[in-house]
Design a protein around this motif. Structure first.
Motif, mmCIF file in Angstrom:
data_model
loop_
_atom_site.group_PDB
_atom_site.id
_atom_site.type_symbol
_atom_site.label_atom_id
_atom_site.label_comp_id
_atom_site.label_asym_id
_atom_site.label_seq_id
_atom_site.Cartn_x
_atom_site.Cartn_y
_atom_site.Cartn_z
ATOM 1 N N ASP A 107 0.784 -1.228 0.000
ATOM 2 C CA ASP A 107 0.000 0.000 0.000
ATOM 3 C C ASP A 107 0.825 1.292 0.000
ATOM 4 O O ASP A 107 0.499 2.232 -0.720
ATOM 5 C CB ASP A 107 -0.859 0.016 1.271
ATOM 6 N N VAL A 108 1.866 1.333 0.838
ATOM 7 C CA VAL A 108 2.604 2.598 0.990
ATOM 8 C C VAL A 108 3.394 2.939 -0.281
ATOM 9 O O VAL A 108 3.253 4.044 -0.815
ATOM 10 C CB VAL A 108 3.495 2.590 2.256
ATOM 11 N N PRO A 109 4.203 2.000 -0.823
ATOM 12 C CA PRO A 109 4.866 2.347 -2.084
ATOM 13 C C PRO A 109 3.872 2.697 -3.181
ATOM 14 O O PRO A 109 4.104 3.612 -3.981
ATOM 15 C CB PRO A 109 5.672 1.097 -2.455
ATOM 16 N N LEU A 110 2.739 2.012 -3.158
ATOM 17 C CA LEU A 110 1.704 2.292 -4.153
ATOM 18 C C LEU A 110 1.250 3.748 -4.069
ATOM 19 O O LEU A 110 1.150 4.445 -5.081
ATOM 20 C CB LEU A 110 0.525 1.350 -3.892
ATOM 21 N N THR A 111 1.006 4.220 -2.854
ATOM 22 C CA THR A 111 0.573 5.617 -2.681
ATOM 23 C C THR A 111 1.660 6.572 -3.157
ATOM 24 O O THR A 111 1.371 7.609 -3.761
ATOM 25 C CB THR A 111 0.256 5.909 -1.194
ATOM 26 N N VAL A 112 2.913 6.215 -2.886
ATOM 27 C CA VAL A 112 4.013 7.076 -3.330
ATOM 28 C C VAL A 112 3.987 7.169 -4.854
ATOM 29 O O VAL A 112 4.043 8.253 -5.441
ATOM 30 C CB VAL A 112 5.381 6.521 -2.850
ATOM 31 N N PHE A 113 3.871 6.020 -5.503
ATOM 32 C CA PHE A 113 3.884 5.992 -6.969
ATOM 33 C C PHE A 113 2.702 6.745 -7.558
ATOM 34 O O PHE A 113 2.771 7.269 -8.648
ATOM 35 C CB PHE A 113 3.842 4.543 -7.485
ATOM 36 N N GLN A 114 1.576 6.743 -6.805
ATOM 37 C CA GLN A 114 0.378 7.401 -7.332
ATOM 38 C C GLN A 114 0.369 8.894 -7.090
ATOM 39 O O GLN A 114 -0.315 9.617 -7.786
ATOM 40 C CB GLN A 114 -0.871 6.816 -6.664
ATOM 41 N N SER A 115 1.080 9.337 -6.055
ATOM 42 C CA SER A 115 0.963 10.763 -5.738
ATOM 43 C C SER A 115 2.164 11.586 -6.186
ATOM 44 O O SER A 115 2.063 12.796 -6.301
ATOM 45 C CB SER A 115 0.675 10.970 -4.249
ATOM 46 N N ILE A 116 3.297 10.930 -6.420
ATOM 47 C CA ILE A 116 4.467 11.679 -6.871
ATOM 48 C C ILE A 116 4.818 11.210 -8.277
ATOM 49 O O ILE A 116 4.987 10.016 -8.513
ATOM 50 C CB ILE A 116 5.674 11.442 -5.925
ATOM 51 N N LYS A 117 4.892 12.146 -9.190
ATOM 52 C CA LYS A 117 5.168 11.748 -10.582
ATOM 53 C C LYS A 117 6.669 11.469 -10.718
ATOM 54 O O LYS A 117 7.499 12.377 -10.712
ATOM 55 C CB LYS A 117 4.712 12.856 -11.526
#
Ligand code: ADP
Length: 285
Positions: free
Chosen positions: A165-175
């Protein structure tokens, strides 16, 4: 998780939050990139990822940042590995994070690399971070949106390990412009690298290449390379996934000593020079 082609809008109820094994085109995977702070002008953002912790992701991030800063770039490190934040230690960076009221100011290493990490915000840096996923993800997002990074040529993000979940959020919120995968010889024989590659592909993030850390040990007497974990499979695995092998880095006691003493910026090896060349070339495209 089984392929779920029906799912196009909502997160499927049986979602495992592991996008590396799921092909569903669900809302969970739709990026909603956040804009950085209005006074941040960041040219290139490179994520450094790994399938699990302890493989040397932070050391590789620190070394790449050091090399790029030596090459007369303005470099920044966003430490998104919130539960294992080791970046400030590698540079012995300490001090109070100041707020301007408009945002947070990053700290600076001895050579001027800008840095933000949860460790810089904790009163006791040995206290473990026992936050839940959403809080961790929110903190990482804030490091992107609320920190006044100023002008940056290369920002390296030390991503949380794994494909959850956490890396996923990073990938989704930071281009991110691209990612570097750090792995060890043992991981290369497992599914871990494949998962990281698949996750990047599903999120449309290009893989710049792979760094195999702890590949071998150099005999201090004769200089012979000893493959502690057997013959490297790095080239084979990179060919299998169509990615570039950027470096094979040995286990080097000098490296761990530099990290322990917080003086990684004084490193004298050339292990990751080729990887830095590849990043420059990739970003110049
Ligand atoms: P991760 O960020 O993947 O959790 P770290 O970069 O923190 O891993 O590395 C874990 C530990 O292993 C650190 O103490 C680091 O100094 C050490 N280490 C990593 N790579 C090497 C290497 N090539 N040679 C010697 N020590 C290493």
């Amino acid at each position: 998780m089984a392929e779920n082609k029906e799912c196009t809008q909502e997160t499927p109820s049986e979602c495992t939050h592991d996008c590396s094994t799921c092909k569903a085109n669900c809302s969970s995977r739709t990026p909603t990139y956040d804009a950085p702070h209005k006074d941040s002008h960041i040219k290139h953002v490179i994520g450094v990822v790994s399938g699990k912790g302890g493989v040397g992701k932070s050391i590789v991030t620190s070394m790449l940042a050091t090399i790029m800063q030596r090459r007369a770039n303005q470099v920044a490190i966003l430490d998104a590995d919130v539960t294992g934040p080791s970046i400030p230690k590698a540079f012995a960076t300490k001090g109070d994070v100041m707020s301007t009221g408009d945002g947070l100011l990053p700290l600076s290493t001895k050579t001027g690399i800008k840095m933000m990490s949860v460790n810089l915000l904790l009163e006791e840096e040995t206290r473990p971070v026992v936050w839940r996923g959403p809080v961790i993800a929110g903190t990482v997002k804030q490091f992107w949106t609320d920190v006044i990074w100023g002008d940056v040529d290369y920002m390296f993000i030390d991503c949380p390990p794994g494909t959850g979940d956490v890396p996923l959020t990073v990938f989704q919120s930071i281009k991110l412009d691209g990612i570097i995968i750090v792995t060890t010889p043992q991981d290369l024989v497992s599914m871990i690298v494949g998962k990281a590659v698949n996750m990047a592909a599903l999120m449309n993030i290009p893989v710049i290449g792979l760094v195999e850390n702890m590949s071998f040990v150099k005999c201090p007497d004769c200089g012979r390379e000893i493959n502690v974990f057997g013959k490297s499979k790095a080239e084979e695995v990179c060919a299998q996934y169509g990615i570039d092998l950027l470096a094979r880095m040995p286990i080097d006691e000098k490296l761990s000593a530099l990290i322990d003493r917080g003086i990684i910026e004084l490193m004298e090896n050339d292990y990751l020079e080729g990887a830095a060349d590849a990043i420059e070339k990739y970003c110049a495209k």
